[in-house]
Write an enzyme that holds these catalytic residues in place. Structure first.
Site, PDB file in Angstrom:
ATOM      1  N   ASP A 292       0.766  -1.299  -0.065  1.00 22.72           N
ATOM      2  CA  ASP A 292      -0.003  -0.035   0.026  1.00 22.72           C
ATOM      3  C   ASP A 292       0.884   1.184  -0.058  1.00 22.72           C
ATOM      4  OD1 ASP A 292      -2.351   1.577   0.131  1.00 22.72           O
ATOM      5  OD2 ASP A 292      -3.136   0.474   1.493  1.00 22.72           O
ATOM      6  N   CYS A 293       0.549   2.281  -0.563  1.00 18.47           N
ATOM      7  CA  CYS A 293       1.339   3.451  -0.960  1.00 18.47           C
ATOM      8  C   CYS A 293       1.769   4.064   0.616  1.00 18.47           C
ATOM      9  CB  CYS A 293       0.384   4.478  -1.394  1.00 18.47           C
ATOM     10  SG  CYS A 293       0.060   4.002  -3.179  1.00 18.47           S
TER      11      CYS A 293
END
Length: 786
Positions: A292-293
């Protein structure tokens, strides 16, 4: 998903590729292997070679610096080999979305079809619909790629379990049930990817997120960046990991995304048991794993899981991460190599996995126009067929919660209709989050206006928050007093529930309840309440109000939501949706902190458990609730009464000792048969159900099959009270009968996870519950030693 801006890396990527290149819609430049290019004759451009061999050949030709720049979402190009830069991050949760930087609307692609938010389409319980939506989104995504305005790697769907009713992102998921989420995951992934060529080639690459036990964003001082989810092996096995396994094993997803949170003290993006052991090892992922970012930076900077940045690089690469959404790996991997914390082999493995997926997408096959989907263009986006599918999906998403024999309304009788409520003219609110720019909107007011001879509109609230003393409630009351019928459109929006925003209450916000009750009291005709939301709402006051004759839940119904709502209210469509989540009363929240991940009840501590599988307390509406304008009955046409589980391999070999054979048989009978020891191939319970429509209208009905294990399994191993094991949607004409044939996978549907996370098939009498029917299936064990 996103926490930080990636500006430094974006600037660097632009410099590496020589700046931004604008590609005409009709002629996207080849990503690599262009005719006459510098690499045309090299093995990685030869389509006759195996894809993995081509990927390895390419990786072997790259410098370490070039490979490191491929470890991040906005991967740099390699000009000397004719390879362009690539943005991995595109989104397509329920339509092509510009939430990620990979999708740009404008020019020949001003918008894309906006389907209902996932929690709504889940309410249809229609797996065929889910796959059809995926196929439509796939057409539009590939068309936009051909036009240079999207990528081919879409980080969708979100298949986390909607565990807690407050979760702001529950709207993105298929709901609380593992079986529904698993089937949704596989269906939507198949629709998006549309594999071909022995299933190795892909139209788009899907990504199932966020692995695992991720379902808290920001609640009561705890946020997702700092949360350590303490989860039992039992809950991981039979709840949280179930849809991810289906994504990989059944849907053959090209990617899985690890989450921000820790699970039992380890960040998921640094957990080798999860990434290498489970996702790639046990489930056989043939693709890439992405963070995830900024997750890697999160577990270094916020969670302080590693001492140095280079240690963070080593932790995540050695765990099995292939791609970082964020700049972290591009910035610190070479330093980690210099410090001998990772080696070139770790980098090569990651890059080979991502490049192989690009090759499966045809990105190394030269001219996109000459490839199987090269014909797709602007004319394939927002097509009439896709927009009709969005309308049909919205209709099937509507759940009829209450009907005091008033619905459907008759236009001839109810000529003037008052349309009130903060969502009466909803547009953007109807599409929820992770949405793009719709082809067009039909608001509830517009939809109702197509049936009613006259509409009178008064919002009653200035916005969804509906706070303060200046709300125009009196005007809405006056409109209801003068109309033949009143439709109130209320609910939540992204300012109430969203990514990064969990709810503090299950009640309607502000003065909405006051508006609803006041309008209902004053109305001279029937009152219909329509609710838009992603999560459940405590509407006990409206449920018990005799002046409110009908209540509908529409989720966030997408671009055609207003038309779908009107079609249901006025009887053009007979509703068949069912709730994919339990609707709890407000006081449930006092008993369950969001941070408590346990699914099972703990009566000694006053903990009531979560979801219909383990919670037995009062509800506003139960999971699976949904009414119709007609009535259906079930009769069992076929189902066995007994079934024998045979053991596999050496577990079936006779013991040399009679005493040990008897002991082994007793143990298996008492504890259940490990599915690892059972011959699971074709081990199913066939269930054939005849559904009869005994009402006066054609309608669709979902057959829900629940199972309850033998009492000993519930008492001894914490098995669910009941769990959904099969479901099918069927359309039945008025007075007609339709047969629904289902097969329950014994090793999957009738097994339970013990406290160690080991799945076992309980021996004894299992109950199958189908509507008003209960059928017993006794599962026996192959006699050991015979």
């Amino acid at each position: 998903m996103r926490r930080l801006l990636l500006l430094p890396l974006l600037v660097l990527a632009g410099a590496a590729t020589g700046g931004v290149v604008v590609v005409p819609v009709s002629a996207r430049a080849p990503f690599a292997c262009a005719r006459g290019g510098p690499a045309t004759a090299l093995p990685f451009c030869r389509q006759s070679l195996p894809l993995r061999a081509r990927a390895r050949d390419l990786v072997a030709r790259l410098t370490r610096a070039e490979k490191v720049r491929l470890l991040v979402n906005n991967a740099a190009g390699v000009p000397r080999l004719g390879i362009a830069g690539y943005e991995w991050w595109s989104e397509a949760l329920h339509g092509v979305s510009d939430t990620g930087p990979g999708v740009k609307f404008g020019g020949a692609f001003p918008g894309a079809t906006a389907f209902p938010q996932v929690i709504g389409t889940a309410a249809s319980f229609n797996a065929t619909l889910w796959e059809l939506i995926g196929q439509a989104v796939s057409d539009e995504g590939r068309a936009m790629y051909n036009g240079g305005q999207a990528g081919l790697t879409f980080w969708s769907p979100n298949v986390n379990i909607f565990r807690d009713p407050r979760w702001g992102r529950g709207q993105e998921t298929p709901g609380e049930d593992p079986a529904v989420a698993a089937r949704y995951a596989a269906a939507y992934v198949r629709g998006l990817q549309q594999p071909y060529g022995h299933a190795s080639r892909l139209k788009l690459a899907a990504c199932c997120k966020h692995f695992t036990a991720y379902d808290l964003d920001n609640w009561s001082g705890t946020d997702r960046f700092h949360f350590n989810a303490v989860v039992s092996r039992q809950d991981l096995e039979d709840t949280f990991n179930v849809p991810f396994r289906a994504c990989v094993v059944d849907g053959r997803a090209a990617s899985v995304m690890c989450s921000y949170n820790q699970v039992n003290g380890v960040p998921t993006c640094a957990d080798g048991d999860f990434l290498r052991g489970t996702i790639r090892g046990k489930w056989g992922l043939a693709g890439y794993i992405v963070s995830d970012c900024d997750s890697v930076d999160v577990f270094y900077s916020d969670q302080h899981y590693t001492r140095t940045r280079e240690d963070a690089v080593a932790a995540t690469l050695r765990a099995g991460l292939d791609l970082d959404c964020g700049p972290f790996l591009a910035q610190y991997t070479e330093g980690a190599v210099a410090q001998r914390k990772v080696g070139d082999a770790d980098i090569d493995a990651a890059v080979t996995n991502t490049v192989t997926v690009q090759m499966r997408l045809g990105m190394y096959d030269g001219d996109p126009a000459a490839q199987p989907f090269g014909h797709l263009g602007p004319q394939h986006v927002c097509t009439p067929a896709h927009q009709e599918l969005a309308l049909e999906a919205a209709r099937q998403s509507v759940v009829l919660l209450k009907n005091d024999r008033v619905l459907p309304l008759a236009p001839a009788t109810h000529r003037s209709v008052a349309v009130v409520g903060p969502h009466s003219e909803a547009t953007v609110a109807m599409i929820g989050n992770y949405a793009g720019k719709p082809c067009k909107y039909t608001t509830p007011l517009q939809g109702i206006g197509r049936y009613a001879a006259q509409t009178v509109h008064q919002a009653g609230c200035t916005d969804v928050a509906c706070t303060g003393n200046t709300q125009p409630i009196a005007a809405a009351v006056d409109a209801a007093r003068r109309a033949d019928a009143t439709i109130i459109v209320a609910g939540l929006d992204q300012k109430i529930e969203a990514e990064g925003l969990d709810r503090a209450s299950l009640l309607l916000p502000g003065r909405q309840a006051e508006l609803i009750s006041s309008v209902a009291k004053a109305s001279k005709g029937p009152v219909i309440l329509v609710l838009m939301s992603g999560g459940p709402i405590d509407i006990g006051f409206a449920q018990n109000d005799r002046k409110i004759a009908g209540i509908l839940w529409a989720g966030y119904p997408g671009q055609a939501g207003g038309q779908a709502i009107a079609d249901v209210i006025f009887g053009h469509h007979n509703p068949g949706g069912k709730l994919p989540v339990t609707w709890y009363p407000q006081d449930y929240l006092q008993k369950v902190p969001m941070t408590n991940m346990a699914m099972r009840a703990n009566p000694a501590k006053g903990y009531p458990g979560r979801t219909y599988r383990f919670y037995t307390g009062p509800t506003i509406h139960p999971f699976g609730h949904g009414l119709s304008y007609t009535s259906f009955t079930h009769s069992l046409a076929h189902a066995p009464a007994q079934l024998t589980v045979r053991l596999s391999g050496h577990h079936a070999v006779a013991s040399t000792s009679l005493n040990s054979t008897v002991a082994a048989t007793r143990l298996a009978t008492r504890s259940g048969v490990r599915i690892a020891h059972a011959r699971c191939e074709d081990l199913t319970v066939p269930v054939h159900v005849d559904v009869k429509n005994v009402g006066g209208r054609d309608g669709a009905h979902t057959v829900l099959v629940y199972s309850a294990p033998p009492e000993a399994a519930t008492r001894g191993h914490g098995a669910p009270v009941r769990q959904l094991v099969a479901f099918e949607k069927v359309h039945v004409a008025a007075g007609g009968t339709a047969r629904v044939e289902m097969a329950i996978d014994v090793c999957d549907g009738l097994s339970v996870a013990d406290r160690s996370g080991v799945r076992r098939i309980p021996v004894g009498e299992h109950s199958l519950m189908i509507g008003e029917l209960t059928h017993s299936v006794t599962i026996g064990l192959e006699q050991l030693g015979v």
